[in-house]
Write a protein that holds these residues in place. Structure first.
Motif, PDB file in Angstrom:
ATOM      1  N   PHE A 126     -11.495  -0.149   3.928  1.00 57.67           N
ATOM      2  CA  PHE A 126     -11.392   1.309   3.925  1.00 57.67           C
ATOM      3  C   PHE A 126     -10.250   1.782   3.020  1.00 57.67           C
ATOM      4  O   PHE A 126     -10.311   2.878   2.471  1.00 57.67           O
ATOM      5  N   TYR A 127      -9.201   0.975   2.916  1.00 59.40           N
ATOM      6  CA  TYR A 127      -8.123   1.246   1.978  1.00 59.40           C
ATOM      7  C   TYR A 127      -8.119   0.149   0.924  1.00 59.40           C
ATOM      8  O   TYR A 127      -8.439  -1.011   1.217  1.00 59.40           O
ATOM      9  N   ARG A 128      -7.759   0.510  -0.295  1.00 58.31           N
ATOM     10  CA  ARG A 128      -7.586  -0.476  -1.362  1.00 58.31           C
ATOM     11  C   ARG A 128      -6.098  -0.584  -1.680  1.00 58.31           C
ATOM     12  O   ARG A 128      -5.500   0.347  -2.240  1.00 58.31           O
ATOM     13  N   PRO A 129      -5.460  -1.695  -1.327  1.00 57.04           N
ATOM     14  CA  PRO A 129      -4.017  -1.844  -1.541  1.00 57.04           C
ATOM     15  C   PRO A 129      -3.642  -1.769  -3.019  1.00 57.04           C
ATOM     16  O   PRO A 129      -4.453  -2.065  -3.905  1.00 57.04           O
ATOM     17  N   ASN A 130      -2.401  -1.388  -3.275  1.00 55.81           N
ATOM     18  CA  ASN A 130      -1.880  -1.359  -4.632  1.00 55.81           C
ATOM     19  C   ASN A 130      -1.614  -2.762  -5.156  1.00 55.81           C
ATOM     20  O   ASN A 130      -1.656  -2.996  -6.368  1.00 55.81           O
ATOM     21  N   LYS A 131      -1.331  -3.667  -4.222  1.00 52.70           N
ATOM     22  CA  LYS A 131      -1.004  -5.036  -4.605  1.00 52.70           C
ATOM     23  C   LYS A 131      -1.380  -5.972  -3.476  1.00 52.70           C
ATOM     24  O   LYS A 131      -1.414  -5.575  -2.312  1.00 52.70           O
ATOM     25  N   GLY A 132      -1.669  -7.225  -3.819  1.00 52.17           N
ATOM     26  CA  GLY A 132      -1.942  -8.232  -2.802  1.00 52.17           C
ATOM     27  C   GLY A 132      -3.410  -8.571  -2.691  1.00 52.17           C
ATOM     28  O   GLY A 132      -4.270  -7.983  -3.361  1.00 52.17           O
TER      29      GLY A 132
ATOM     30  N   LEU B 222       2.891  -0.046   3.292  1.00 55.35           N
ATOM     31  CA  LEU B 222       3.025  -1.486   3.506  1.00 55.35           C
ATOM     32  C   LEU B 222       3.767  -2.085   2.321  1.00 55.35           C
ATOM     33  O   LEU B 222       3.548  -1.674   1.173  1.00 55.35           O
ATOM     34  N   THR B 223       4.622  -3.064   2.603  1.00 54.50           N
ATOM     35  CA  THR B 223       5.410  -3.685   1.544  1.00 54.50           C
ATOM     36  C   THR B 223       5.372  -5.208   1.679  1.00 54.50           C
ATOM     37  O   THR B 223       5.964  -5.776   2.606  1.00 54.50           O
ATOM     38  N   ASP B 224       4.639  -5.850   0.779  1.00 51.88           N
ATOM     39  CA  ASP B 224       4.604  -7.319   0.677  1.00 51.88           C
ATOM     40  C   ASP B 224       4.374  -7.995   2.026  1.00 51.88           C
ATOM     41  O   ASP B 224       5.118  -8.911   2.419  1.00 51.88           O
ATOM     42  N   VAL B 225       3.346  -7.582   2.738  1.00 56.05           N
ATOM     43  CA  VAL B 225       3.028  -8.166   4.038  1.00 56.05           C
ATOM     44  C   VAL B 225       2.115  -9.381   3.840  1.00 56.05           C
ATOM     45  O   VAL B 225       1.070  -9.284   3.172  1.00 56.05           O
ATOM     46  N   SER B 226       2.500 -10.501   4.414  1.00 56.39           N
ATOM     47  CA  SER B 226       1.701 -11.730   4.325  1.00 56.39           C
ATOM     48  C   SER B 226       1.611 -12.385   5.698  1.00 56.39           C
ATOM     49  O   SER B 226       2.587 -12.406   6.458  1.00 56.39           O
ATOM     50  N   PHE B 227       0.446 -12.913   6.016  1.00 59.06           N
ATOM     51  CA  PHE B 227       0.261 -13.712   7.240  1.00 59.06           C
ATOM     52  C   PHE B 227      -1.086 -14.423   7.172  1.00 59.06           C
ATOM     53  O   PHE B 227      -1.940 -14.098   6.345  1.00 59.06           O
ATOM     54  N   GLU B 228      -1.260 -15.425   8.027  1.00 65.69           N
ATOM     55  CA  GLU B 228      -2.513 -16.162   8.128  1.00 65.69           C
ATOM     56  C   GLU B 228      -3.000 -16.139   9.571  1.00 65.69           C
ATOM     57  O   GLU B 228      -2.198 -16.156  10.503  1.00 65.69           O
ATOM     58  N   VAL B 229      -4.312 -16.096   9.738  1.00 63.76           N
ATOM     59  CA  VAL B 229      -4.925 -16.137  11.058  1.00 63.76           C
ATOM     60  C   VAL B 229      -5.852 -17.347  11.116  1.00 63.76           C
ATOM     61  O   VAL B 229      -6.718 -17.517  10.252  1.00 63.76           O
ATOM     62  N   ASN B 230      -5.664 -18.177  12.125  1.00 63.62           N
ATOM     63  CA  ASN B 230      -6.433 -19.406  12.251  1.00 63.62           C
ATOM     64  C   ASN B 230      -7.788 -19.164  12.918  1.00 63.62           C
ATOM     65  O   ASN B 230      -7.970 -18.205  13.664  1.00 63.62           O
ATOM     66  N   GLN B 231      -8.717 -20.076  12.660  1.00 66.56           N
ATOM     67  CA  GLN B 231     -10.020 -20.014  13.296  1.00 66.56           C
ATOM     68  C   GLN B 231      -9.890 -20.020  14.822  1.00 66.56           C
ATOM     69  O   GLN B 231      -9.168 -20.827  15.404  1.00 66.56           O
ATOM     70  N   GLY B 232     -10.558 -19.070  15.488  1.00 64.96           N
ATOM     71  CA  GLY B 232     -10.559 -19.023  16.945  1.00 64.96           C
ATOM     72  C   GLY B 232      -9.307 -18.471  17.572  1.00 64.96           C
ATOM     73  O   GLY B 232      -9.163 -18.484  18.796  1.00 64.96           O
TER      74      GLY B 232
ATOM     75  N   LEU C  75       0.849  -1.189   0.000  1.00 63.89           N
ATOM     76  CA  LEU C  75       0.000   0.000   0.000  1.00 63.89           C
ATOM     77  C   LEU C  75       0.885   1.239   0.000  1.00 63.89           C
ATOM     78  O   LEU C  75       1.854   1.321   0.763  1.00 63.89           O
ATOM     79  N   SER C  76       0.535   2.198  -0.844  1.00 66.92           N
ATOM     80  CA  SER C  76       1.272   3.461  -0.862  1.00 66.92           C
ATOM     81  C   SER C  76       0.304   4.609  -1.080  1.00 66.92           C
ATOM     82  O   SER C  76      -0.768   4.438  -1.659  1.00 66.92           O
ATOM     83  N   PHE C  77       0.685   5.786  -0.582  1.00 69.58           N
ATOM     84  CA  PHE C  77      -0.082   7.004  -0.773  1.00 69.58           C
ATOM     85  C   PHE C  77       0.825   8.063  -1.387  1.00 69.58           C
ATOM     86  O   PHE C  77       1.771   8.529  -0.737  1.00 69.58           O
TER      87      PHE C  77
END
Length: 266
Positions: free
Chosen positions: A52-58, A19-29, A11-13
């Motif tokens: 609320f924001y629309r990322p440039n990529k991802g 934000l730069t190439d941020v990746s992660f997973e969140v498990n149920q519960g 994400l850039s303005f």
């Protein structure tokens, strides 16, 4: 399947990279915390997830569904609830009416029926009110203030009302932006208890941003650390608070050798 997946989010303005190439997973519960110094991009992550924001990529995936192009109201319908760093309530309205607004995303009554407030519209409204009063209000212990205008309440109770409104949305995932910011010790303890109860009793997945490191270390299952919009570390609270790069980001290079975050933060 992961409840929430963030893939290569950037994400850039106007040329400023947030934000730069941020990746992660969140498990149920899971109670998944995002921490980092001021300006690290934490709230931008939540704004990107909630639309609320629309990322440039991802991409943003909710239970495997790509919601990256969905508007915020559609994401809410699919199960994303949200609280805000700065309280976003209608101060002239009662506690009950503020909470009811959260559930309106699920109402199905047509415009004509709503205008005349009869039949299906009236029944749906009464069902909604009963659900909120018997479930959400009792759960958060705010029965005594339900008829009061929000603007007359102390800060800690206003934060609890905002949480109630988010719960009224019947979320699968609850995004919380600094829920204990500005609270005293007693209010912080109460809010931390409610957050744990939401996770354990309602099996709601929580993504949490918070500067109070003691709260983070006490209640989180896993922690993601951001710095200058990039992923710095991820793991259990115990692992990240001793991570050399995390300590350096919070304390600076000269003090990084002196200890870990558990003895120096919050």
């Amino acid at each position: 399947m992961d409840m929430l997946t963030i893939s290569n989010l950037s994400l850039s303005f106007r040329g400023l990279q947030v934000l730069t190439d941020v990746s992660f997973e969140v498990n149920q519960g899971e109670l998944f915390a995002i921490i980092g110094p001021n300006g690290a991009g934490k709230t931008s992550i939540l704004n990107s997830i909630s639309g609320f924001y629309r990322p440039n990529k991802g991409h943003v995936y909710l239970e495997g569904l790509d919601i990256s192009r969905h508007p915020p109201y559609r994401r809410a319908e699919l199960g994303l609830g949200r609280t805000f760093q700065n309280i976003a309530l209608y101060h002239g309205m009662s506690v009950l009416d503020n909470i009811k607004l959260g559930a309106h995303v699920h109402l199905r009554t047509g415009l004509l029926s709503s205008l005349f407030y009869w039949g299906r519209s009236h029944r749906e409204e009464m069902t909604l009110r009963k659900e909120i009063e018997e479930d959400v209000i009792d759960f958060l212990e705010i029965e005594a203030i339900r008829k009061l205008p929000v603007g007359s309440l102390p800060y800690g109770l206003q934060k609890r009302v905002e949480l109630a409104r988010a719960l009224a949305m019947r979320p699968k995932i609850l995004l919380m932006d600094e829920p204990v910011a500005g609270m005293n010790a007693e209010e912080t303890e109460d809010m931390a208890r409610f957050i744990l109860d939401i996770k354990e009793e309602r099996n709601i997945t929580i993504v949490l941003i918070e500067h109070d490191m003691k709260v983070i270390m006490d209640i989180s299952d896993r922690v993601l650390v951001l710095n200058f919009g990039q992923k710095l570390a991820e793991g259990s609270a115990e692992e990240v608070q001793r991570h050399p790069e995390v300590i350096k980001a919070y304390l600076g290079e000269n003090k990084a050798h002196d200890g870990d975050l558990s003895t120096t933060a919050g």
